[in-house]
Scaffold this motif. Sequence first.
Motif, short mmCIF file in Angstrom:
data_model
loop_
_atom_site.label_atom_id
_atom_site.label_comp_id
_atom_site.label_asym_id
_atom_site.label_seq_id
_atom_site.Cartn_x
_atom_site.Cartn_y
_atom_site.Cartn_z
N HIS A 1 0.82 -1.21 0.00
CA HIS A 1 0.00 0.00 0.00
C HIS A 1 0.85 1.27 0.00
N LEU A 2 2.14 1.12 -0.32
CA LEU A 2 3.06 2.25 -0.42
C LEU A 2 3.58 2.35 -1.84
N ASP A 3 3.78 3.58 -2.31
CA ASP A 3 4.37 3.75 -3.64
C ASP A 3 5.89 3.70 -3.55
N ALA A 4 6.55 3.92 -4.68
CA ALA A 4 8.01 3.82 -4.72
C ALA A 4 8.68 4.82 -3.80
N GLY A 5 8.00 5.93 -3.52
CA GLY A 5 8.56 6.95 -2.64
C GLY A 5 8.20 6.76 -1.18
N GLY A 6 7.53 5.66 -0.87
CA GLY A 6 7.17 5.39 0.51
C GLY A 6 5.91 6.09 0.97
N ASN A 7 5.15 6.65 0.02
CA ASN A 7 3.92 7.35 0.36
C ASN A 7 2.74 6.39 0.38
N PHE A 8 1.82 6.62 1.29
CA PHE A 8 0.64 5.78 1.39
C PHE A 8 -0.28 5.99 0.19
N VAL A 9 -0.82 4.88 -0.33
CA VAL A 9 -1.73 4.93 -1.47
C VAL A 9 -3.08 4.37 -1.03
N GLN A 10 -4.12 5.19 -1.08
CA GLN A 10 -5.47 4.74 -0.75
C GLN A 10 -6.02 3.97 -1.93
N LEU A 11 -6.10 2.65 -1.80
CA LEU A 11 -6.49 1.79 -2.91
C LEU A 11 -7.99 1.53 -2.89
N LYS A 12 -8.62 1.69 -4.05
CA LYS A 12 -10.07 1.55 -4.14
C LYS A 12 -10.53 0.11 -3.96
N HIS A 13 -9.64 -0.85 -4.14
CA HIS A 13 -10.03 -2.26 -4.03
C HIS A 13 -10.03 -2.77 -2.59
N VAL A 14 -9.91 -1.88 -1.62
CA VAL A 14 -10.07 -2.27 -0.22
C VAL A 14 -11.37 -1.64 0.27
N ILE A 15 -12.39 -2.47 0.47
CA ILE A 15 -13.73 -1.96 0.78
C ILE A 15 -14.33 -2.70 1.99
N PRO A 16 -13.67 -2.65 3.15
CA PRO A 16 -14.17 -3.41 4.31
C PRO A 16 -15.53 -2.93 4.82
N PHE A 17 -15.87 -1.66 4.53
CA PHE A 17 -17.14 -1.10 5.00
C PHE A 17 -18.21 -1.13 3.91
N SER A 18 -17.95 -1.89 2.85
CA SER A 18 -18.82 -2.00 1.69
C SER A 18 -18.91 -0.64 0.98
N VAL A 19 -19.79 -0.55 -0.01
CA VAL A 19 -19.93 0.66 -0.82
C VAL A 19 -21.41 0.88 -1.12
N GLY A 20 -21.73 2.04 -1.66
CA GLY A 20 -23.10 2.32 -2.04
C GLY A 20 -23.91 2.91 -0.91
N PRO A 21 -25.21 3.09 -1.12
CA PRO A 21 -26.08 3.73 -0.13
C PRO A 21 -26.07 3.06 1.24
N ARG A 22 -25.79 1.75 1.29
CA ARG A 22 -25.86 1.05 2.56
C ARG A 22 -24.49 0.70 3.13
N HIS A 23 -23.46 1.46 2.71
CA HIS A 23 -22.15 1.23 3.32
C HIS A 23 -22.23 1.57 4.80
N CYS A 24 -21.30 1.08 5.58
CA CYS A 24 -21.36 1.15 7.04
C CYS A 24 -21.59 2.57 7.56
N LEU A 25 -22.64 2.73 8.38
CA LEU A 25 -22.99 4.01 8.96
C LEU A 25 -21.86 4.54 9.86
N GLY A 26 -21.16 3.64 10.54
CA GLY A 26 -20.14 4.06 11.50
C GLY A 26 -18.72 3.98 10.97
N GLU A 27 -18.56 4.02 9.64
CA GLU A 27 -17.22 3.87 9.06
C GLU A 27 -16.24 4.90 9.60
N GLN A 28 -16.64 6.15 9.65
CA GLN A 28 -15.73 7.21 10.10
C GLN A 28 -15.29 6.98 11.54
N LEU A 29 -16.24 6.61 12.40
CA LEU A 29 -15.91 6.31 13.80
C LEU A 29 -14.98 5.12 13.89
#
Length: 333
Positions: free
Chosen positions: A280-308
């Motif tokens: 999850h790091l690029d060549a420069g050691g920076n974090f990359v937020q990858l769209k293929h990681v969806i533990p809280f699901s997606v769409g209208p019913r994605h997890c209500l408490g994701e931010q918490l």
Amino acid sequence: KQYGPVMSVRMGRQDWVVLGDYETIQQGLVKHGNAFSGRPSIATIDQITEGHGVLFIDYNDHWKRQRRFGLSTLRGFGVGKRSMEDRITEEVAYLNDAIRTHDGKAFDIQSILSNAVSNNICSIVMGRRFDYDDERFKEIMGRLARGYITLLSDTQLLQYVRDLFVAGTETTTSTVRWSLLCLIHNPETQEKLRKEIFEVLGTQFSFENKSKMPYTSAFIQEIYRYRTLVPLSVTHMTNEDAHISGYTIPKGTTIAPNLWAVHNDPEEWDEPNKFKPERHLDAGGNFVQLKHVIPFSVGPRHCLGEQLARMEVFIFLVSLVQKFEFLPDPKAT
């Protein structure tokens, strides 16, 4: 591999449809979100909730009102803001004290960690935290473990609070426990994580410095990918006849988004069965937020408490690594 990303499976007396890759899940739950955001009727859950709450009710105007209520209420209690950070940080201090009572001896952290996470929900719902040995708190936690909890008189509010406890306690607790287990099995990763934490934060804590901690962010994102807590997500149901990837799915069909398949897709991940935060790091050691990681699901019913949940996992993990070294039980076989 055999049947492709849209597959029907016989479950009891019903045919479910499993969405098995990122593109198909996006197409269904996001692009056609209104059609795929229903909830199937489950007899045992219906008996407990009596059609109330927010997690298991069907997609309609009532659900939309409850969703807006939940989001605005969580924001009102400081979720995503400094006030909530302070509450979580305070709770971690109590957790650390509870860990220290074991004097460095091996123990199972599940109980006190679950208490700490539940106390964050208590601070939102009840306006206070509880001591871990408080009899009322132990009663609440016991009822929660048995799937039965009463606090209140209003049925809808009761079930809403129950959903917050059920969805907000076990998931975050398990994520942190998996994190600690991965630290135990990967001591070099634990050292890298601790090194970055002390270089950026020292012995203090500040959530706003998260952007300066790429390895920590990569570690957490890899935990979400590596150990998918709800592999088939919470089931959805089609509210109308839907069309996806050349298939027609009838109204009333139960849909299971296969989050595990997304997180373990060999086309997307090199050696997906291995725990590698560096992916999850690029060549420069920076974090990359990858769209293929969806533990809280997606769409209208994605997890209500994701931010918490994301805030809790980050604060708990960082604070624990600051204070302790995690080692395997030397007496374990």
